[in-house]
Write a protein that holds these residues in place. Structure first.
Motif: not given
Ligand SMILES: Nc1ncnc2c1ncn2[C@@H]1O[C@H](COP(=O)(O)OP(=O)(O)OP(=O)(O)O)[C@@H](O)[C@H]1O
Ligand SMILES: [Mg+2]
Length: 605
Positions: A166-170, A191-196, A274-278, A300-313
């Motif tokens: 997240f740091f490098f991506m950010g 999302t983090a609040a839900t897990q708490l 979260t989905v609205c934010g996406y 294109a790169a960010v569009f592509n990676s934002i999907g995997s970013l959310y996947g990771i999240m």
């Protein structure tokens, strides 16, 4: 029977994930330091490669766009394509390596934590095993061990993979458009609040379900284990246990269902946010492209990676942290066991010819207000043979536990050679004692191991085995022992099973095999006929001449040989003296003796 323990919930000290991690980390790190360091380095490298892949896509798409307008040469596009392919291969290879290392780590660390649990259990006071609350804690800790491993590895991967990623991506997104970073963080929060919340709900559920699970497992065992099957089938107990099992299972499922329902509802709401934010972020990207703030390649790169970013999240927060939050309660139980107070005591070499002094001893079992032993005082002199008799529940076995130091008195003291048993370490306390208990164990091992286990510090010695067998009347050449001392005594492990009397003799042989100055037989002879029991006790008295020996029995024919006899009644000493003294005094002993003598005359003679 099926009450859920609510009483202690408020007394529980809750610790957070950070505290859990700092407490677990040393033992986890100690289990495989080298592999963990390698795993951490590879994880960081993997996070760098993931970002490099996005950057390579960015460059490749830009180059491809430029090629269509003829601004750059074809070979430059191929060059960027090769970089992209290398980044991709790097990601895949590192992924495979890290998965392999993690599997190895899980095995190693689980082994280490199991060992911690076993060592800890060995240091607990034996009385803790009479305490249902503590038994529950032990049971929960064993369940929590595997989760403790997963939890530590997850936290470690958060620091070595997710945070660097997240740091490098950010940093990369910031260089494109600063607002992108902030919006990602904002989407992260619900999302983090839900897990708490999930963590709290499941920790509470775990506290409630622990005792129910223990009951459920017990009923299942009563239905399926060999030990119970004759009785449960013949007396019809099977259907009783089946009902209890189903009831407790339903209760368990109900507890879990309620907790899952609650958390799923909360999670659903947060996911919508979260989905609205996406989609908000995608819109911002599109706007930046239209305003020519970013290139087509970056889009294109960010569009592509934002999907995997959310996947990771999703993976880290919903799946990993989610299941972790769910299991945090069980991880805490593992630590709670490690922090349980241990039986303390110093090492002391007890002299060989020690006396045992009981001084105003009273004792109540944990959780019971009733005193099982009430104000008992007497001295057992070294070399003496003492017999303890009395009706069922009069406190004979409890007194044996106090004499051996397995339990310490609630009032008064028991001392070995002048040292209070409370102050002695278990090792020093038990170093000169051997015992055969009423509820002896049938180990599913070879005959020689079944006997030799009482003296593991010494290699199995054939002469000593023979000696122990002669003393206990066990004939190892009997046809039951198809392979002599090497016969496997377990049907489960392709061996043989024995009669109750044979098992008892093995237990007695085990008691004799151990080096001892004090030996106790707490009614291990119930399955042996009275003549044979008397023979064993006579032998016992003969070989225990220079040792202290205590016999607990209901059959008074066997106690005449004792130097002194103690008669127990309702936790107190009703009478004490030699057989001759007691028989001449009107009291409990003479009554019992007369009744039994008559029985022997009528039935046996
Ligand atoms: N683990 C335990 N937890 C609570 N109470 C116990 C426990 N073990 C025994 N007791 C109680 O302590 C009392 C004395 O039991 P103990 O086993 O010492 O009797 P005993 O004289 O050995 O009986 P028996 O002849 O049946 O072996 C009994 O009232 C029993 O209910
Ligand atoms: Mg008993």
């Amino acid at each position: 029977m099926r009450s859920i323990n609510k009483g202690n919930e408020k007394d529980e000290i809750r610790i957070n994930a950070y505290q859990l991690f700092t407490k677990l980390a040393p033992s986890v790190f100690g289990a495989a330091p080298f592999a963990l360091i390698i795993a951490a380095l590879i994880s960081i490298l993997q996070s760098v490669f993931w970002v490099l892949e996005t950057m390579a896509q960015h460059k490749f798409f830009d180059a491809a766009t430029s090629l269509t307008t003829g601004k750059i040469a074809f070979r430059i596009v191929i060059f960027y394509l090769c970089i992209l392919a290398l980044a991709n291969i790097g990601c895949q290879v590192l992924n495979g390596v890290i998965n392999y290392i993690f599997n190895v780590l899980i095995e190693k660390i689980t082994g280490k934590l199991s060992l911690n649990i076993h060592q800890k259990i060995a240091r607990l006071s034996p009385i803790d095993f009479e305490n249902t609350k503590k038994l529950d804690d032990i049971n929960k800790a064993i369940n929590g061990k595997n989760n403790a491993v997963l939890f530590t590895l997850l936290v470690a991967s958060i620091f070595t993979f997710y945070i660097p990623y997240f740091f490098f991506m950010g940093w990369y997104l910031f260089s494109l458009k600063p607002i992108l970073v902030q919006s990602i963080i904002l989407v992260f929060i619900p999302t983090a609040a839900t897990q708490l919340i999930r963590s709290r709900i499941f920790t509470k559920m775990e506290d409630k379900s622990g005792p129910v699970r223990r009951e459920c497992e017990y009923y299942e065992n009563c239905m399926v284990s060999r030990e119970y099957f004759k009785e449960t089938r013949l007396l019809g107990g099977f259907y009783f246990f089946k009902k209890q099992f189903i009831d407790t299972l339903k209760l368990l499922q109900n507890l879990r269902f309620r907790a899952t329902m609650k958390t799923n509802l909360i999670e659903l709401t947060m996911r919508i946010v979260t989905v609205c934010g996406y989609y908000g972020i995608l819109y911002m990207l599109f706007e930046a492209l239209m305003n020519r703030e970013i290139t087509v390649g970056a889009f294109a790169a960010v569009f592509n990676s934002i999907g995997s970013l959310y996947g990771i999240m999703e993976e880290i927060i919903c799946r990993n942290l989610g299941s972790m939050a769910q299991n945090l309660g069980t991880v805490q139980n593992y630590l709670k066991l490690l922090e349980m107070p241990e039986r303390e005591g110093v090492h002391y070499d007890i002299p060989k010819n020690f006396d045992i002094v009981l001084d105003k001893v009273s004792f109540s079992y944990p959780g019971s207000s009733k005193e099982a032993i009430k104000n008992v005082s007497f001295t057992i002199h070294h070399g003496e043979t003492l017999a303890v008799v009395g009706e069922n529940g009069s406190g004979k076995s409890t007194m044996i536990r106090l004499i051996t130091g397995l339990c310490t008195p609630t009032k008064g003291s028991v001392s070995f050679g002048g040292i209070d048993t409370k102050k002695l370490s278990m090792k020093s306390l038990f170093s000169k004692t051997s015992a055969v208990f009423q509820k002896y164990q049938r180990y599913q091992m070879k005959l020689c191991e079944n006997i030799g286990i009482s003296n593991v510090e010494r290699n199995i010695d054939k002469d000593l085995l023979d000696d122990a067998c002669i003393k206990s009347g066990l004939n190892q050449e009997d046809s039951s022992f198809t392979n002599g001392y090497e016969t496997m005594l377990s049907r489960e492990f392709d061996g043989v099973d024995l009669s109750g009397g044979q098992w008892q003799r093995i237990a007695i042989a085990r008691g004799f095999y151990r080096d001892h100055e004090l030996i106790i037989l707490d009614e291990p002879t119930a399955a042996i006929d009275p003549y044979e029991e008397t023979r064993i006790y006579n032998k016992f008295a003969e070989i225990s001449k220079d040792k202290t020996a205590i016999i607990v029995t209901h059959r008074l024919g066997s106690v005449k040989l004792a130097d002194r006899i103690i008669v127990m009644k309702e936790g107190r000493i009703a009478q004490i003296g030699t057989h001759e003294e007691l028989i001449q005094t009107e009291g409990e002993y003479s009554k019992l003796y007369e009744a039994q003598e008559q029985w022997y005359r009528e039935v046996l003679v």
